[in-house]
Design a protein around this motif. Sequence first.
Motif, PDB file in Angstrom:
ATOM      1  N   TYR A 235      -0.310 -44.475 -35.152  1.00 17.24           N
ATOM      2  CA  TYR A 235      -0.155 -45.458 -35.550  1.00 17.24           C
ATOM      3  C   TYR A 235      -1.467 -47.295 -35.239  1.00 17.24           C
ATOM      4  O   TYR A 235      -2.297 -47.425 -34.757  1.00 17.24           O
ATOM      5  CB  TYR A 235       0.293 -45.866 -33.888  1.00 17.24           C
ATOM      6  CG  TYR A 235       0.410 -46.826 -33.702  1.00 17.24           C
ATOM      7  CD1 TYR A 235       2.011 -47.875 -33.835  1.00 17.24           C
ATOM      8  CD2 TYR A 235       0.025 -47.972 -32.161  1.00 17.24           C
ATOM      9  CE1 TYR A 235       1.744 -48.273 -34.063  1.00 17.24           C
ATOM     10  CE2 TYR A 235       0.984 -48.956 -31.583  1.00 17.24           C
ATOM     11  CZ  TYR A 235       2.334 -49.642 -32.323  1.00 17.24           C
ATOM     12  OH  TYR A 235       2.337 -50.802 -32.023  1.00 17.24           O
ATOM     13  N   GLU A 236      -0.908 -48.105 -35.693  1.00 13.78           N
ATOM     14  CA  GLU A 236      -2.399 -49.097 -36.260  1.00 13.78           C
ATOM     15  C   GLU A 236      -1.412 -49.762 -35.787  1.00 13.78           C
ATOM     16  O   GLU A 236      -0.524 -50.657 -35.806  1.00 13.78           O
ATOM     17  CB  GLU A 236      -2.035 -49.273 -38.086  1.00 13.78           C
ATOM     18  CG  GLU A 236      -3.167 -50.350 -37.855  1.00 13.78           C
ATOM     19  CD  GLU A 236      -3.263 -50.916 -39.431  1.00 13.78           C
ATOM     20  OE1 GLU A 236      -3.030 -52.229 -40.349  1.00 13.78           O
ATOM     21  OE2 GLU A 236      -3.637 -49.705 -40.702  1.00 13.78           O
ATOM     22  N   ARG A 237      -1.564 -50.533 -34.099  1.00 15.79           N
ATOM     23  CA  ARG A 237      -1.563 -51.222 -32.954  1.00 15.79           C
ATOM     24  C   ARG A 237      -1.545 -52.814 -33.816  1.00 15.79           C
ATOM     25  O   ARG A 237      -0.161 -53.738 -33.908  1.00 15.79           O
ATOM     26  CB  ARG A 237      -2.395 -51.564 -31.847  1.00 15.79           C
ATOM     27  CG  ARG A 237      -2.098 -52.694 -31.561  1.00 15.79           C
ATOM     28  CD  ARG A 237      -2.433 -52.222 -29.861  1.00 15.79           C
ATOM     29  NE  ARG A 237      -3.926 -52.324 -29.945  1.00 15.79           N
ATOM     30  CZ  ARG A 237      -4.567 -52.360 -28.443  1.00 15.79           C
ATOM     31  NH1 ARG A 237      -3.719 -52.400 -27.377  1.00 15.79           N
ATOM     32  NH2 ARG A 237      -5.928 -52.422 -27.950  1.00 15.79           N
ATOM     33  N   ALA A 238      -2.256 -52.873 -34.988  1.00 13.32           N
ATOM     34  CA  ALA A 238      -2.231 -54.823 -35.271  1.00 13.32           C
ATOM     35  C   ALA A 238      -1.002 -54.806 -36.182  1.00 13.32           C
ATOM     36  O   ALA A 238      -0.423 -55.541 -36.309  1.00 13.32           O
ATOM     37  CB  ALA A 238      -3.573 -55.168 -36.502  1.00 13.32           C
ATOM     38  N   THR A 239      -0.422 -54.174 -37.462  1.00 14.26           N
ATOM     39  CA  THR A 239       0.579 -53.741 -38.137  1.00 14.26           C
ATOM     40  C   THR A 239       1.786 -52.910 -37.844  1.00 14.26           C
ATOM     41  O   THR A 239       2.822 -53.426 -38.462  1.00 14.26           O
ATOM     42  CB  THR A 239       0.000 -53.229 -38.983  1.00 14.26           C
ATOM     43  OG1 THR A 239      -0.467 -51.637 -39.352  1.00 14.26           O
ATOM     44  CG2 THR A 239      -1.675 -54.390 -40.523  1.00 14.26           C
ATOM     45  N   GLY A 240       1.600 -51.853 -36.878  1.00  5.93           N
ATOM     46  CA  GLY A 240       2.460 -51.637 -36.673  1.00  5.93           C
ATOM     47  C   GLY A 240       2.985 -50.431 -37.533  1.00  5.93           C
ATOM     48  O   GLY A 240       4.182 -49.046 -36.941  1.00  5.93           O
ATOM     49  N   ARG A 241       2.283 -50.266 -38.309  1.00  3.69           N
ATOM     50  CA  ARG A 241       2.148 -49.255 -39.015  1.00  3.69           C
ATOM     51  C   ARG A 241       2.279 -48.056 -38.860  1.00  3.69           C
ATOM     52  O   ARG A 241       1.015 -47.320 -37.614  1.00  3.69           O
ATOM     53  CB  ARG A 241       1.409 -48.776 -40.663  1.00  3.69           C
ATOM     54  CG  ARG A 241       1.620 -50.412 -41.446  1.00  3.69           C
ATOM     55  CD  ARG A 241       0.698 -50.770 -42.372  1.00  3.69           C
ATOM     56  NE  ARG A 241      -0.435 -49.535 -43.214  1.00  3.69           N
ATOM     57  CZ  ARG A 241      -0.844 -49.052 -44.164  1.00  3.69           C
ATOM     58  NH1 ARG A 241      -1.431 -50.396 -44.822  1.00  3.69           N
ATOM     59  NH2 ARG A 241      -1.037 -47.860 -44.521  1.00  3.69           N
ATOM     60  N   ILE A 242       3.076 -46.399 -39.487  1.00  2.00           N
ATOM     61  CA  ILE A 242       2.542 -45.334 -39.251  1.00  2.00           C
ATOM     62  C   ILE A 242       2.167 -44.665 -39.929  1.00  2.00           C
ATOM     63  O   ILE A 242       2.679 -43.885 -41.134  1.00  2.00           O
ATOM     64  CB  ILE A 242       4.120 -45.019 -38.038  1.00  2.00           C
ATOM     65  CG1 ILE A 242       4.067 -45.376 -37.239  1.00  2.00           C
ATOM     66  CG2 ILE A 242       3.679 -43.163 -37.181  1.00  2.00           C
ATOM     67  CD1 ILE A 242       4.947 -45.502 -36.224  1.00  2.00           C
TER      68      ILE A 242
END
Length: 144
Positions: free
Chosen positions: A107-114
């Motif tokens: 999970y990439e917190r800044a972009t919300g990408r998983i």
Amino acid sequence: VTVTSSTLRYDRQGMDARFGGEVIATSEGMRVRADRMHASGTALQGGLTTMVAEGKVTLRQGTIVGEGDRMESDYRKDLFTLYGQGRLATIQDQSNQQLVKGAVLTYERATGRIQVESESGGRTWITLRPKSEEGERSDPKPPR
């Protein structure tokens, strides 16, 4: 990052902390619960750089809820990787019921990408709810 736990072993010079017994870590709108946690960093890198949570791990940020058996956090890159050991890791957006399952979820917190990974020969899942033309979530029409 603020951490509460039942036990703490801390090496100040080595910037190494080990927490045990219902560990709760909070930072910038995110909350992580785990059975055990290990946090480390260096003075040259400005403090905390990595954290590993183990046991029953739950991550919460707003409407995002992730669960797994292990989580590795890289605070320099703002990445949180959940692992399922003997089960699948999950991340769900409770606002729209979208659910992602896999052996490893990053999970990439800044972009919300998983990023979703499966074991060799394994499968990954995503559950998406349909939206109407107006952009609101709609339930599928029942068959006639």
